[in-house]
Enzyme design. Structure first.
Site, PDB file in Angstrom:
ATOM      1  CG  HIS A 161      36.756  34.226  47.094  1.00  0.00           C
ATOM      2  ND1 HIS A 161      36.328  35.422  46.455  1.00  0.00           N
ATOM      3  CD2 HIS A 161      36.865  33.400  46.392  1.00  0.00           C
ATOM      4  CE1 HIS A 161      36.547  35.206  45.260  1.00  0.00           C
ATOM      5  NE2 HIS A 161      36.633  33.908  45.061  1.00  0.00           N
ATOM      6  CG  ASP A 165      34.991  35.188  42.006  1.00  0.00           C
ATOM      7  OD1 ASP A 165      36.242  34.592  41.954  1.00  0.00           O
ATOM      8  OD2 ASP A 165      33.898  34.768  42.468  1.00  0.00           O
ATOM      9  CG  HIS A 240      33.545  34.256  38.176  1.00  0.00           C
ATOM     10  ND1 HIS A 240      32.677  33.093  38.294  1.00  0.00           N
ATOM     11  CD2 HIS A 240      34.456  33.758  38.931  1.00  0.00           C
ATOM     12  CE1 HIS A 240      32.865  32.247  39.297  1.00  0.00           C
ATOM     13  NE2 HIS A 240      34.202  32.680  39.590  1.00  0.00           N
ATOM     14  CG  HIS A 242      39.125  31.959  41.929  1.00  0.00           C
ATOM     15  ND1 HIS A 242      38.422  32.407  42.890  1.00  0.00           N
ATOM     16  CD2 HIS A 242      40.395  31.446  42.220  1.00  0.00           C
ATOM     17  CE1 HIS A 242      39.349  31.941  43.728  1.00  0.00           C
ATOM     18  NE2 HIS A 242      40.293  31.555  43.428  1.00  0.00           N
TER      19      HIS A 242
END
Length: 268
Positions: A161, A165, A240, A242
């Protein structure tokens, strides 16, 4: 009594006679004229004219001296009154000048104080604006990090990642974390609808998976300003936000977003 004639004039003989009343009156009038000419009021001669001719010759000098002395005293009194009036007028002018000087000084002090207060308020306003523009906030108010930085998994093409998030339902307002200029706004591939902002300190922040974009390229934004609504566009499993922090606008220049925000005073 014998008379002799000389050059046509009749002359009396014998003892000299006392001057007649007419002669004395003429002399007195002449004396009055003389006194008047020397500055003594003409009326001073009146007692002499009214005097009984049986009294010894009265020139009126005593009365003239007495009245002259009284006149001199009056002149002195007038002079003293004039001096006092002049002194009072000078004192009044000086008092007025001092009052004007004091008023001018008080006005100057008041203006200086007002100027100082204005300048202090202006400095405070500039400082408040500077702090506001340099302040940082979270991108979603009252939210929390649901997926951390560099978390692994097949869902990310890089294998980890590159951001974090923030939990957010679709349509939740997304805020600029600080002041800056929008350098990208629109479709961003796997990020779906996204925005990239060049921050005032030269770093970049990125907001992905947006349901709608509310800013355009070149627009300046301030801390906490709404720039979009969260969503589930792009490569996602649910709605969500990011969020990334970068050293450049390009993918792969990512920083730890949590450490980035905390370094700018944001509590997470």
């Amino acid at each position: 009594m014998a008379f002799t004639r000389a050059t046509g004039t009749r002359r009396a003989t014998g003892k000299h006679r006392r001057p007649s009343r007419l002669t004395r009156t003429t002399v007195s009038v002449a004396g009055v004229a003389a006194l008047t000419t020397t500055g003594v009021i003409g009326s001073l001669a009146a007692p002499a004219l009214a005097a009984d001719d049986s009294l010894p010759a009265d020139t009126g000098l005593t009365q003239a001296v007495a009245i002259g002395t009284s006149l001199a005293e009056k002149i002195d009194e007038q002079a003293a009154a004039q001096r006092q009036a002049a002194d009072e007028a000078a004192a009044k002018r000086q008092a007025e000048a001092e009052a004007k000087k004091t008023a001018a000084e008080e006005k100057r002090k008041a203006e200086a104080k007002a100027k100082k207060e204005r300048e202090a308020k202006q400095r405070a306003a500039r400082e408040a604006e500077r702090k506001r523009l340099t302040a940082y906030v979270t991108p979603i108010a009252g939210s929390y990090v649901s997926t951390g930085y560099q978390s692994g998994g097949s869902v990310w093409s890089s294998g980890s990642h590159t951001g974090v998030d923030f939990h957010a339902a679709s349509g939740t307002p997304v805020r600029a974390v600080g002041s800056g200029t929008v350098v990208e706004a629109g479709w961003g591939g796997a990020y779906g609808n996204n925005i990239v902002i060049r921050m005032h300190d030269g770093t970049y922040t990125q907001y992905g998976h947006l349901s709608s974009v509310g800013v355009s390229v070149g627009q300046t934004v301030t801390p906490g300003q709404q720039i979009a609504l969260s969503g589930a566009t792009g490569n996602v499993t649910g709605p969500h936000l990011h969020f990334e922090a970068r050293t450049s606008p390009e993918y792969g220049s990512d920083l730890d977003p949590v450490a980035y925000l905390r370094a700018h005073g944001v509590s997470l």
